[in-house]
Design a protein around this motif. Sequence first.
Motif, PDB file in Angstrom:
ATOM      1  N   ASN A  43       2.238  24.952 -16.774  1.00  0.00           N
ATOM      2  CA  ASN A  43       3.659  25.028 -16.427  1.00  0.00           C
ATOM      3  C   ASN A  43       4.019  26.387 -15.841  1.00  0.00           C
ATOM      4  O   ASN A  43       4.831  26.486 -14.914  1.00  0.00           O
ATOM      5  CB  ASN A  43       4.517  24.734 -17.654  1.00  0.00           C
ATOM      6  N   GLU A  44       3.407  27.435 -16.376  1.00  0.00           N
ATOM      7  CA  GLU A  44       3.646  28.778 -15.853  1.00  0.00           C
ATOM      8  C   GLU A  44       3.197  28.875 -14.396  1.00  0.00           C
ATOM      9  O   GLU A  44       3.887  29.451 -13.548  1.00  0.00           O
ATOM     10  CB  GLU A  44       2.895  29.799 -16.708  1.00  0.00           C
ATOM     11  N   GLY A  45       2.035  28.311 -14.105  1.00  0.00           N
ATOM     12  CA  GLY A  45       1.519  28.349 -12.738  1.00  0.00           C
ATOM     13  C   GLY A  45       2.373  27.551 -11.768  1.00  0.00           C
ATOM     14  O   GLY A  45       2.662  28.001 -10.655  1.00  0.00           O
ATOM     15  N   LEU A  46       2.760  26.347 -12.181  1.00  0.00           N
ATOM     16  CA  LEU A  46       3.605  25.517 -11.314  1.00  0.00           C
ATOM     17  C   LEU A  46       4.953  26.183 -11.056  1.00  0.00           C
ATOM     18  O   LEU A  46       5.509  26.079  -9.948  1.00  0.00           O
ATOM     19  CB  LEU A  46       3.805  24.141 -11.958  1.00  0.00           C
ATOM     20  N   THR A  47       5.472  26.893 -12.059  1.00  0.00           N
ATOM     21  CA  THR A  47       6.725  27.634 -11.884  1.00  0.00           C
ATOM     22  C   THR A  47       6.540  28.767 -10.878  1.00  0.00           C
ATOM     23  O   THR A  47       7.431  29.042 -10.061  1.00  0.00           O
ATOM     24  CB  THR A  47       7.208  28.201 -13.235  1.00  0.00           C
ATOM     25  N   THR A  48       5.377  29.406 -10.903  1.00  0.00           N
ATOM     26  CA  THR A  48       5.077  30.467  -9.936  1.00  0.00           C
ATOM     27  C   THR A  48       5.148  29.936  -8.512  1.00  0.00           C
ATOM     28  O   THR A  48       5.720  30.584  -7.621  1.00  0.00           O
ATOM     29  CB  THR A  48       3.687  31.064 -10.205  1.00  0.00           C
ATOM     30  N   PHE A  49       4.592  28.753  -8.270  1.00  0.00           N
ATOM     31  CA  PHE A  49       4.649  28.157  -6.933  1.00  0.00           C
ATOM     32  C   PHE A  49       6.099  27.997  -6.486  1.00  0.00           C
ATOM     33  O   PHE A  49       6.466  28.362  -5.360  1.00  0.00           O
ATOM     34  CB  PHE A  49       3.961  26.787  -6.911  1.00  0.00           C
ATOM     35  N   LYS A  50       6.904  27.435  -7.349  1.00  0.00           N
ATOM     36  CA  LYS A  50       8.298  27.153  -6.998  1.00  0.00           C
ATOM     37  C   LYS A  50       9.068  28.453  -6.731  1.00  0.00           C
ATOM     38  O   LYS A  50       9.892  28.518  -5.818  1.00  0.00           O
ATOM     39  CB  LYS A  50       8.969  26.350  -8.105  1.00  0.00           C
TER      40      LYS A  50
END
Length: 309
Positions: free
Chosen positions: A81-88
């Motif tokens: 979730n942390e990584g996907l948030t970084t993308f956004k």
Amino acid sequence: MHLSSKWAYYAKSCPIMIILLIIATKLNIFSYKSSEAQIDIARKSPNTSQEQEWAPQQQDIDQWENNAPFLHCPHGSDRRNEGLTTFKELVAANESSFCSCPSEVTFLLVTNLPEDQSPDSEHLYRLCGCNYAHVRLDSESAWLGMQWNFKYKVTPALQWLETNHASLPEDSFIMFSDAFDTGLIGDASNMVQHFLDYDCEMLGMSTVADWPPNKEFKLFESEKYPWSKCRPHLSSGAWMARVADALSYLRIWEADWTEKEGGMTETEKTRGWDDQMAFRRLHKRFYPRFKVDTLAKIWTRSDSSMNCI
């Protein structure tokens, strides 16, 4: 043998010899066509020693830092979730100073999204000025239905390459990655040199996970990459190759399910064909021409062991 008898013998034998020659020619043609779907073991890539065992320099291990420009956030990673948030957040910032792409690489995505939707990975490619292609499945190309299927990671990519490879720059590279959980988060300008450092034809992303669980592949990968304790295994979430090599390996990867559907391993006997199991099968078959990015030079998995080699 008398001379006249000799000529009579040859005259009778010629049709048979001609027939045998035709049969031999046909067999050679069939053998050649069959080998088109496989990598010619005798072929040597100009920049690849291939048949030699490989290991990084000790100083590369001692001084290792995780500077991978691509982040992979698969299901099962504890920082997904942390990584996907970084993308956004990177997409929303709409600023490209953090990233760059080499011109000789074409980045390939395959999705089942409609025309008016794009994954964050595509937004990042666009933001960073990368050369990329987005293969969108539709009712015609999605032969198994629009719901995502493991086989869509292989055949659509192969079909796109077979159609477009001639229009790509000579001696260029292809990088495929999972569209929904992999993204560019840094400077990828040196990724071609990082690929060449591995001295291989196909480079696959690394992972800490022995998935799907398989004792044979787990042991093989651990033995070939003993310096890596946190990322010795192969993931099918991303790979990189020269265009010609990508075509060859994708054809073999596709043949793994078109010719041997169902039952290559105990897991597949119950769950059906698995793209990652098949990818690991190819790696074992073609190593050291096919290697794993155990030094995270290009990709890294988003989990708590990111900074462990």
